[in-house]
Design an enzyme around this catalytic site. Structure first.
Site, PDB file in Angstrom:
ATOM      1  CE  LYS A 201      32.242  35.317  -0.463  1.00 20.26           C
ATOM      2  NZ  LYS A 201      33.532  35.064   0.220  1.00 20.26           N
TER       3      LYS A 201
ATOM      4  NE  ARG B  11      34.677  40.864   0.191  1.00 24.48           N
ATOM      5  CZ  ARG B  11      34.774  40.101  -0.898  1.00 24.48           C
ATOM      6  NH1 ARG B  11      33.899  40.198  -1.858  1.00 24.48           N
ATOM      7  NH2 ARG B  11      35.742  39.224  -1.009  1.00 24.48           N
TER       8      ARG B  11
ATOM      9  NE  ARG C 128      41.370  35.809  -6.122  1.00 26.22           N
ATOM     10  CZ  ARG C 128      40.171  35.945  -5.554  1.00 26.22           C
ATOM     11  NH1 ARG C 128      39.148  35.261  -6.011  1.00 26.22           N
ATOM     12  NH2 ARG C 128      39.990  36.758  -4.550  1.00 26.22           N
TER      13      ARG C 128
ATOM     14  NE  ARG D 225      41.223  38.347  -0.357  1.00 28.58           N
ATOM     15  CZ  ARG D 225      41.029  37.210  -1.016  1.00 28.58           C
ATOM     16  NH1 ARG D 225      42.017  36.375  -1.205  1.00 28.58           N
ATOM     17  NH2 ARG D 225      39.840  36.915  -1.474  1.00 28.58           N
TER      18      ARG D 225
HETATM   19  P1  AMP Z   1      36.422  37.964  -4.125  1.00 30.17           P
HETATM   20  O1  AMP Z   1      36.634  37.399  -5.480  1.00 30.17           O
HETATM   21  O2  AMP Z   1      34.982  38.105  -3.759  1.00 30.17           O
HETATM   22  O3  AMP Z   1      37.244  37.293  -3.073  1.00 30.17           O
HETATM   23  O4  AMP Z   1      36.950  39.482  -4.194  1.00 30.17           O
HETATM   24  C1  AMP Z   1      38.312  39.748  -4.484  1.00 30.17           C
HETATM   25  C2  AMP Z   1      38.657  41.165  -4.058  1.00 30.17           C
HETATM   26  O5  AMP Z   1      37.810  42.089  -4.776  1.00 30.17           O
HETATM   27  C3  AMP Z   1      38.411  41.477  -2.587  1.00 30.17           C
HETATM   28  O6  AMP Z   1      39.489  41.084  -1.766  1.00 30.17           O
HETATM   29  C4  AMP Z   1      38.250  42.980  -2.648  1.00 30.17           C
HETATM   30  O7  AMP Z   1      39.497  43.629  -2.818  1.00 30.17           O
HETATM   31  C5  AMP Z   1      37.460  43.176  -3.946  1.00 30.17           C
HETATM   32  N1  AMP Z   1      36.002  43.118  -3.706  1.00 30.17           N
HETATM   33  C6  AMP Z   1      35.118  42.243  -4.283  1.00 30.17           C
HETATM   34  N2  AMP Z   1      33.870  42.491  -3.867  1.00 30.17           N
HETATM   35  C7  AMP Z   1      33.960  43.526  -2.996  1.00 30.17           C
HETATM   36  C8  AMP Z   1      33.015  44.224  -2.207  1.00 30.17           C
HETATM   37  N3  AMP Z   1      31.709  43.893  -2.234  1.00 30.17           N
HETATM   38  N4  AMP Z   1      33.453  45.243  -1.428  1.00 30.17           N
HETATM   39  C9  AMP Z   1      34.757  45.593  -1.398  1.00 30.17           C
HETATM   40  N5  AMP Z   1      35.703  44.965  -2.100  1.00 30.17           N
HETATM   41  C10 AMP Z   1      35.324  43.942  -2.897  1.00 30.17           C
END
Ligand code: AMP
Length: 267
Positions: free
Chosen positions: A41, A119, A191, A202
């Protein structure tokens, strides 16, 4: 069209302003990108930003960048950081409040590419409310799909630059010098939530919620399913073609970014 956006307003929230406001775009795009972790994404958000001029807004980046500032123990951001590091979703109330605090970014004249938000169904409903209150309409929701084994492979090979958020893939998109960012020379890191134990947690935690979000947008006719196999450039071309046929005559002629150029940010 430049893909660079400093996103200060998004990362800091409140009254913060972007140092480089968006360039003038003929038609601002407002698109949501959904899909499991590792589907690409954030890479697509960066490439679409180059093609459409809209700003890539990632809630993951927002929570990760909070780390650079002093986070008071027991605060919402401390809770968000703890959830992230353990591979859990950040609680809805914290995410929704963070996005509400950045409503100006949703009203930006350049448009937006929401990456990683919403999400969950409550987040999707809150976004609907936020946009309706301000008379903003989404153009489309891109639902990226990829088989699970490819997702795990992509995530465990991903490395990011903590300084400038550029994302690399050890096999598909390696840095020129191993371990160092092509843009700023920063040391590349994996990460914490891309380690195998956190990846499995996740994927499990997110799929149930993600199915609800897909149904939510399918019901409103906004969801476009996009196969995420292939190179980032191939997926970009598929996304732009889908947008053109979903929103006829809305796209016009778009300049595709140079194939192979590293993308900013981290998915
Ligand atoms: P991402 O970079 O989008 O993969 O997000 C990394 C982490 O941030 C996720 O695994 C969640 O712990 C948290 N996170 C990011 N966006 C959201 C969201 N919209 N709702 C809940 N947790 C989020």
């Amino acid at each position: 069209m430049s893909a660079y956006r400093d996103r200060t307003a998004w990362l800091l929230g409140g009254a913060a302003l972007c140092i480089h406001p968006p360039s003038v775009v003929t038609r601002a795009r407002r698109i949501v990108l959904v899909g499991p972790p590792g589907v690409g994404k954030t890479t697509q958000a960066a490439l679409l930003s180059g093609a459409l001029g809209a700003c890539p807004l990632s809630t993951g980046d927002l929570f990760r960048s909070a780390h650079r500032y002093a986070i008071p123990p027991g605060s919402a951001m401390a809770e968000a950081e703890d959830a992230m590091q353990h591979g859990r979703l950040v609680p809805d109330d914290i995410v929704i409040s963070a996005v509400r605090d950045r409503t100006r970014c949703l009203q930006c004249s350049g448009g937006f590419l929401l990456d990683g938000f919403p999400r969950t169904v409550p987040q999707a409903i809150s976004l609907d409310t936020l946009l309706t209150e301000r008379g903003i309409h989404l153009d489309a929701v891109f639902g990226y799909v990829l088989p699970d084994d490819l997702l795990v492979e992509r995530l465990s090979d991903r490395r990011i630059c903590p300084r400038c958020h550029t994302s690399y893939h050890l096999r598909q998109q390696p840095p020129r010098q191993a371990g160092h960012c092509d843009h700023c020379g920063g040391p590349l890191r994996q990460r914490a939530d891309d380690r195998p134990s956190a990846i499995r947690e996740r994927l499990r935690a997110e799929e149930e919620a993600a199915a609800g979000v897909r149904s939510h947008y399918a019901r409103s006719g906004l969801l476009i399913a996009i196969a995420a196999e292939g190179t980032p450039q191939e997926v970009l071309e598929r996304s732009l073609a889908a947008l053109t046929s979903h929103v006829p005559a809305a796209l016009g002629k778009v300049a595709l970014p140079t194939p192979g150029a590293p993308t900013r940010s981290s998915d």
